[in-house]
Design a protein around this motif. Structure first.
Motif, PDB file in Angstrom:
ATOM      1  N   SER A  51      47.634  56.761  41.234  1.00 23.85           N
ATOM      2  CA  SER A  51      47.330  56.386  42.607  1.00 23.85           C
ATOM      3  C   SER A  51      46.133  57.111  43.205  1.00 23.85           C
ATOM      4  O   SER A  51      45.504  56.588  44.121  1.00 23.85           O
ATOM      5  N   HIS A  52      45.864  58.330  42.742  1.00 29.82           N
ATOM      6  CA  HIS A  52      44.759  59.100  43.310  1.00 29.82           C
ATOM      7  C   HIS A  52      44.225  60.053  42.253  1.00 29.82           C
ATOM      8  O   HIS A  52      44.994  60.709  41.566  1.00 29.82           O
ATOM      9  N   SER A  65      50.317  49.686  47.249  1.00 26.06           N
ATOM     10  CA  SER A  65      49.436  48.546  47.127  1.00 26.06           C
ATOM     11  C   SER A  65      48.124  48.966  46.463  1.00 26.06           C
ATOM     12  O   SER A  65      47.508  49.952  46.885  1.00 26.06           O
ATOM     13  N   PHE A  66      47.698  48.207  45.459  1.00 25.51           N
ATOM     14  CA  PHE A  66      46.480  48.520  44.712  1.00 25.51           C
ATOM     15  C   PHE A  66      45.434  47.442  44.951  1.00 25.51           C
ATOM     16  O   PHE A  66      45.664  46.271  44.635  1.00 25.51           O
ATOM     17  N   SER A  75      41.798  51.051  44.295  1.00 25.42           N
ATOM     18  CA  SER A  75      42.171  52.027  45.325  1.00 25.42           C
ATOM     19  C   SER A  75      43.635  51.782  45.674  1.00 25.42           C
ATOM     20  O   SER A  75      44.174  50.705  45.421  1.00 25.42           O
ATOM     21  N   PHE A  76      44.256  52.783  46.261  1.00 25.39           N
ATOM     22  CA  PHE A  76      45.695  52.746  46.494  1.00 25.39           C
ATOM     23  C   PHE A  76      46.005  53.025  47.949  1.00 25.39           C
ATOM     24  O   PHE A  76      45.372  53.860  48.585  1.00 25.39           O
ATOM     25  N   SER A  77      47.011  52.347  48.454  1.00 28.97           N
ATOM     26  CA  SER A  77      47.559  52.620  49.775  1.00 28.97           C
ATOM     27  C   SER A  77      49.070  52.744  49.623  1.00 28.97           C
ATOM     28  O   SER A  77      49.719  51.843  49.091  1.00 28.97           O
ATOM     29  N   GLY A  78      49.602  53.879  50.055  1.00 23.19           N
ATOM     30  CA  GLY A  78      51.035  54.104  49.936  1.00 23.19           C
ATOM     31  C   GLY A  78      51.339  55.580  49.808  1.00 23.19           C
ATOM     32  O   GLY A  78      50.474  56.425  50.016  1.00 23.19           O
ATOM     33  N   ALA A  79      52.572  55.893  49.474  1.00 23.17           N
ATOM     34  CA  ALA A  79      53.030  57.274  49.376  1.00 23.17           C
ATOM     35  C   ALA A  79      52.705  57.852  48.003  1.00 23.17           C
ATOM     36  O   ALA A  79      52.961  57.225  46.987  1.00 23.17           O
ATOM     37  N   GLU A  97      49.971  44.531  32.168  1.00 21.40           N
ATOM     38  CA  GLU A  97      49.467  43.976  33.420  1.00 21.40           C
ATOM     39  C   GLU A  97      50.063  44.737  34.607  1.00 21.40           C
ATOM     40  O   GLU A  97      51.246  45.079  34.609  1.00 21.40           O
ATOM     41  N   GLY A  98      49.221  45.011  35.611  1.00 22.16           N
ATOM     42  CA  GLY A  98      49.660  45.658  36.841  1.00 22.16           C
ATOM     43  C   GLY A  98      49.249  44.817  38.041  1.00 22.16           C
ATOM     44  O   GLY A  98      48.228  44.111  38.001  1.00 22.16           O
ATOM     45  N   LEU A  99      50.018  44.888  39.101  1.00 20.74           N
ATOM     46  CA  LEU A  99      49.756  44.099  40.302  1.00 20.74           C
ATOM     47  C   LEU A  99      48.638  44.726  41.134  1.00 20.74           C
ATOM     48  O   LEU A  99      48.665  45.927  41.412  1.00 20.74           O
TER      49      LEU A  99
END
Length: 174
Positions: A51-52, A65-66, A75-79, A97-99
């Protein structure tokens, strides 16, 4: 994750998705380190995603969310969970596969998100302990030493975490 979500894309968005996938695969050839969105199998059997990127450490997440950039990066948004040293991440050689999401027809705006799946490398987190000399040589420790100075409590905390990573005792919490 199933690739079925991509079947619902219109022709223009499918072309964008294909370009994003190609850019991501190109990055895999160029970069040997994990990318935002890559998948990680945790020591307790759970699955997380990168994520980071903190250069010498990586943070993971369980949900979030990616966003996919045209470059293939994400980039990532979330905890975020606690950062883990980069050398704990071992590549498995698998792709999965990733979302991700992007703006429909590459036009920004509210409500224009389009979900798709993109290729992700799969990694395994393999934490290990270090002795003090090994910990002091780690890039994270060297940065902390430069900033805090030898003997400072914050520097000693970094050394302690490198010597005895908390994720070894309790992978659930980290």
């Amino acid at each position: 994750m199933s690739g079925d979500i991509n079947a619902g894309l219109d022709a223009r968005n499918q072309l964008i998705r294909d370009e994003l996938a190609a850019a991501r695969l190109n990055l895999f050839d160029k970069l040997q380190r994990p990318l935002i969105g890559d998948i990680v199998h945790w020591p307790n059997g759970h699955v997380r995603r990168i994520s980071h990127d903190l250069e010498w450490e990586l943070q993971t997440s369980i949900v979030g969310s990616f966003f996919a950039f045209r470059s293939g990066h994400g980039s990532f948004s979330g905890a975020l969970k606690d950062a883990q040293p980069l050398d704990f991440f071992e590549r498995t050689g698998e792709l999965q596969e990733g979302l991700f999401w992007f703006f429909s027809h590459n036009v920004t705006g509210a409500g224009r998100a389009v979900d798709c799946t993109l290729p992700c490398r799969v990694w395994r987190l393999v934490p290990f302990a270090r002795d003090r000399a090994q910990a002091e040589c780690h890039p994270r420790a060297l940065r902390s030493l430069d900033f805090w100075g030898e003997g400072h409590i914050e520097y000693e905390k970094v050394i302690a975490k490198l010597m005895n990573p908390p994720v070894i005792q309790n992978p659930e919490a980290h």
